[in-house]
Structures are given as C-alpha cells and as structure tokens.
Scaffold this active site. Structure first.
Site, PDB file in Angstrom:
ATOM      1  NE  ARG A  69      -2.833   0.515   3.478  1.00 58.90           N
ATOM      2  CZ  ARG A  69      -2.279   0.889   4.451  1.00 58.90           C
ATOM      3  NH1 ARG A  69      -1.714   2.200   4.520  1.00 58.90           N
ATOM      4  NH2 ARG A  69      -2.122   0.239   5.520  1.00 58.90           N
ATOM      5  CE1 TYR A 122     -17.475   9.049 -15.860  1.00 60.60           C
ATOM      6  CE2 TYR A 122     -16.158   9.185 -13.759  1.00 60.60           C
ATOM      7  CZ  TYR A 122     -17.032   8.409 -14.925  1.00 60.60           C
ATOM      8  OH  TYR A 122     -17.121   7.499 -14.698  1.00 60.60           O
ATOM      9  CG  ASP A 194      -9.297  14.235 -15.996  1.00 59.47           C
ATOM     10  OD1 ASP A 194      -8.794  13.391 -16.651  1.00 59.47           O
ATOM     11  OD2 ASP A 194     -10.346  13.501 -15.441  1.00 59.47           O
ATOM     12  CE  LYS A 219     -12.421   6.273 -18.437  1.00 58.48           C
ATOM     13  NZ  LYS A 219     -13.495   5.068 -18.078  1.00 58.48           N
TER      14      LYS A 219
HETATM   15  C1  LIG Z   1     -12.125  12.246 -17.906  1.00 64.10           C
HETATM   16  C2  LIG Z   1     -12.473  11.399 -17.028  1.00 64.10           C
HETATM   17  N1  LIG Z   1     -11.916  11.514 -15.578  1.00 64.10           N
HETATM   18  C3  LIG Z   1     -12.052  10.619 -14.693  1.00 64.10           C
HETATM   19  C4  LIG Z   1     -12.786   9.390 -14.971  1.00 64.10           C
HETATM   20  C5  LIG Z   1     -12.941   8.494 -13.795  1.00 64.10           C
HETATM   21  O1  LIG Z   1     -12.125   7.164 -14.017  1.00 64.10           O
HETATM   22  P1  LIG Z   1     -12.394   5.933 -13.517  1.00 64.10           P
HETATM   23  O2  LIG Z   1     -13.491   5.407 -14.120  1.00 64.10           O
HETATM   24  O3  LIG Z   1     -11.038   5.024 -13.741  1.00 64.10           O
HETATM   25  O4  LIG Z   1     -12.535   6.030 -11.985  1.00 64.10           O
HETATM   26  C6  LIG Z   1     -13.282   9.165 -16.207  1.00 64.10           C
HETATM   27  C7  LIG Z   1     -14.226   7.875 -16.421  1.00 64.10           C
HETATM   28  O5  LIG Z   1     -14.666   7.861 -17.365  1.00 64.10           O
HETATM   29  C8  LIG Z   1     -13.120   9.967 -17.240  1.00 64.10           C
HETATM   30  O6  LIG Z   1     -13.555  10.052 -18.517  1.00 64.10           O
END
Ligand SMILES: Cc1ncc(COP(=O)(O)O)c(C=O)c1O
Length: 415
Positions: A69, A122, A194, A219
C-alpha cells in the site's frame, strides 16, 4: 529493483529522447533477474533483513519497500514511466481515475476552501465535489472553463484549486490551459488538469503551466479496456510526499498486476493515439455530412467552437466525438441499439469503438439541471473511436443510421 536509477531513458540525455522512444522504454530498469520487462512483484509485504533494517525503513533512514500500500516496485515502475511521459517529477498510481481525483482533493483541500471546476467534467468528478467534499466544508463553483473571463470571475480569495478537464467529458469543450494557469497562479491557486481524453501523447498540461495532472488509466493510457486505474503526476517532491501520505492513509492504490498491464499498454501509446486520431477524423468528417447528424463536436473539426485553442495546446484531436441524432433521445436509442461493430458500453480510450448515452449513463448522477448547465443535452451520443479500420466503423454507423431513417419514414409519406 531500484527504479529511475539506470532507467533506459533516464540514463541518457533525457530531453533528446523522442516521446515514441520514451513510450517503449520509460520506467524500465535493470533488475536482479536481467528480465527485459519488469517482473510483477505480486506481494503484499517485503521481508526486512533485520529488526534494525525494518526500523530504518520506517524511519525513512534507508530506502526500500515495506508494504505494497505504501510502495511496490511494479507499481513504481509504471508510475515512473508516466511521470516521464508527462514531464513531471513523480507520479502516484491510484485504484481508479476517481481515486486519483480524490487524492488531489483530499490532499489539497480543507474546510472553508473553494474550488473552481469546469462544468463539463466526468459526472462523478462533479458529484464527488458536490457531495463528499461539500460534506467536509469545501465549496465548488462550476463554470465554463473554455471562457477565461468566467474562470477569472469565479476565483475567490479562498480558491485553493482550479480543476480543469480538457477536452471536457462529454461536450469536448476545450479550455486554454496556459491562460487558466496564469489566472490561477495570479491568485495563488493550484491548477490541476484531468488529461484523460488526450493522454501525454497529445497534450502535456505541466509544460503549459499546470501544477498537477491526473488521468483515468482505465482509458487511453492502458488502452485495452481491461484495467481500472488512475494516476496523479506532480512537479515537485514536496507535493509528491503530501499526496503519497494521503494515498497511503486513504488506501486507494493500484495493484501490481494492473500496473504491469498499464505499463505494457504504454509501449504502444503513440501508435494507438495516432490511429485513434486519424480514425476519429475520418468518422467525424463522414458523420458531419450525414443528414441525420446534428451538433457534432470533434476537436479536429473546424466547426468546433474552440478549434484554435485546441491547435495551440493539443498535438491531435483525440478519439472522442459527440453528436445528436435528428429525432432526439428516441433516435439516439435506435442508433445505439442498432450498432453491431461499435459496442454499446461506457468508458473510452480502448482499442475498440464504444458508443454511449451520457444523460442516462456516465453523467446520470449529475442531475438534469447540472447537465443542462454543462451543455449535456438528452439527445447527445458519445463515440469513442477505436483503432479498427475506419471504413468498417463508418459502415456500421451507416447501417445503424439507416434504421434511424426508418423512424422518420412515416406511413403517410407513402404515395
Ligand atoms: C475524464 C475522466 N476522468 C476521470 C474518470 C474516472 O475514471 P475511472 O472510471 O477510472 O475512475 C473518467 C471515467 O470515465 C473520465 O472520463
């Protein structure tokens, strides 16, 4: 295994090595087995040489691994690779993209702090700020971050963090990272980006002025739809230590096997991103001419409202397209139920083309009002274009849109 030291890329003059080469070699070091690929160190804990050694590790007097961890060699190799690809100091592998967002928020924010966040993020990121962080006394203003004036006017004396997703999910609006960084820094705020939709192959927020970058590894970085993970990349040791402490305490770390898969995925990142971009360009150009497609949004299309901003900070348009089908939600449903090659599923950035409906799926938790404020209409369809042959994706969409055409064909039209 000691990472960074003797790394194939860090051993050379760093800046001269091309991104493509870094994708293949970053984070990979010599190890005691001579294995070309870092072994999967599938262990929860590490044996100390003596009681004194264990105590020295805990006291930080000696370097080494204690407990997975806290740090694990396979995870660390993947973290070092992504830190290098983003041009950062170090990175922290998280259990998911949401765990990465939470690590940023929980590390930096305290009760009474204020966040400025893109409204097109998101869905669960906005929900995390609006529920969990709000419960702990953090307030957030959601604004159109593509508009620098809106960013500037949303900043308050207690704004600790500006959180930007660009291109934003799912509207694909593009925010000027350099411009927002200047505004944030003028007000002593931290800017986090992000970068999930672009990957470091297409956009490097740290070089544009941002302080922190995060990704959903789920992704493009992993790219094969078989891992859930996240990462945060930071610029300095002080921030790294603060974030590592939070992640260790909250426990949302990625595991060695998923890290191994992500590290493997990185080797083809540049090739996959090139193909995602060229395929999406072809699909978008075809869709744009289709009589049933309205309001198409694609960063590579000149009709995109922030096309010029994209050109300044992105090396390519990415693989995401959004559009509306004439006939609203019902027409969108017919389209999604009629595709064969394109898969009806959430997520994005994998080698396969996926199609989904944000209002009832990824952005459902935001609620209709917040969705409308963010420009997410009920009829919006999101396509994550994969690396198949572009013409095959287009013929699948063509046959599905023909079914939508049947909806418009009313019996009264028969002469
Ligand atoms: C732009 C973006 N940020 C964060 C996330 C969250 O990622 P996770 O599903 O791996 O928790 C997503 C998920 O689709 C996303 O599209």
């Amino acid at each position: 295994m000691k990472n960074q030291k003797n790394s194939r890329t860090t051993g050379n003059n760093h800046s001269e090595i091309d991104f493509q080469t870094k994708c293949v070699h970053s984070g990979i070091n010599d190890n005691e087995y001579g294995s070309v690929i870092p072994p999967i160190c599938q262990t929860s804990t590490f044996k100390f040489k003596s009681a004194e050694h264990g105590a020295a590790l805990f006291a930080g007097e000696e370097k080494g691994y204690i407990y997975s961890r806290m740090l694990n060699p396979t995870v660390e190799a993947m973290e070092n690779a992504i830190a290098e690809l983003e041009g950062g100091h170090k990175a922290l592998g998280c259990a998911s993209g949401m765990a990465a967002a939470h690590t940023i928020f929980a590390s930096l924010l305290s009760a009474g702090d204020h966040v400025v966040c893109s409204s097109a993020v998101y869905g669960p990121t906005s929900t995390l700020l609006n529920t969990v962080m709000k419960k702990f006394g953090v307030e957030t203003s959601f604004i159109d971050s593509a508009n620098l004036q809106e960013v500037e006017s949303a900043i308050k004396p207690n704004t600790k963090l500006v959180f930007v997703e660009t291109p934003g999910n799912p509207t694909l609006c593009i925010s000027d990272i350099r411009g927002i960084s200047k505004i944030a820094h003028k007000n002593n705020s931290i800017i986090a980006v992000d970068n999930t939709f672009m990957s470091p192959a297409l956009q490097n927020p740290l070089t544009l002025g941002a302080d922190i970058v995060m990704h959903s590894l789920t992704k493009f970085l992993n790219g094969h739809a078989d891992v859930v993970g996240g990462i945060v990349v930071v610029k300095d040791e002080e921030t790294y230590k603060l974030f590592r402490k939070t992640l260790n305490q909250t426990g949302g770390v990625i595991d060695p096997f998923n890290s191994f898969l992500v590290h493997r995925g990185l080797k083809t990142l540049h090739l996959r991103m090139e193909k995602h971009c060229s395929n999406a360009q072809k699909v978008a150009e075809w869709l744009e001419k289709h009589p049933l497609v309205k309001e198409l949004r694609f960063p590579g299309s000149k009709s995109h409202p922030q096309y010029e901003t994209g050109l300044k900070q992105q090396k390519g348009p990415g693989g995401l397209i959004t559009f509306e089908v004439d006939g609203g939600l019902e027409a969108g449903r017919v389209l999604m139920n009629s595709v064969n090659l394109c898969t009806l599923a959430v997520s994005l950035g994998g080698v396969e083309t996926l199609i989904q409906h944000p209002a009832s799926m990824t952005h459902f938790t935001m609620g209709k009002e917040a969705r409308e404020a963010a420009g997410i209409s009920d009829g919006l369809v999101r396509l994550s274009v994969g690396i198949e042959k572009a013409e095959d994706i287009i013929s699948d969409l063509k046959q599905a849109l023909n079914k939508v055409k049947d909806l418009h064909f009313h019996p009264a039209d028969i002469k």
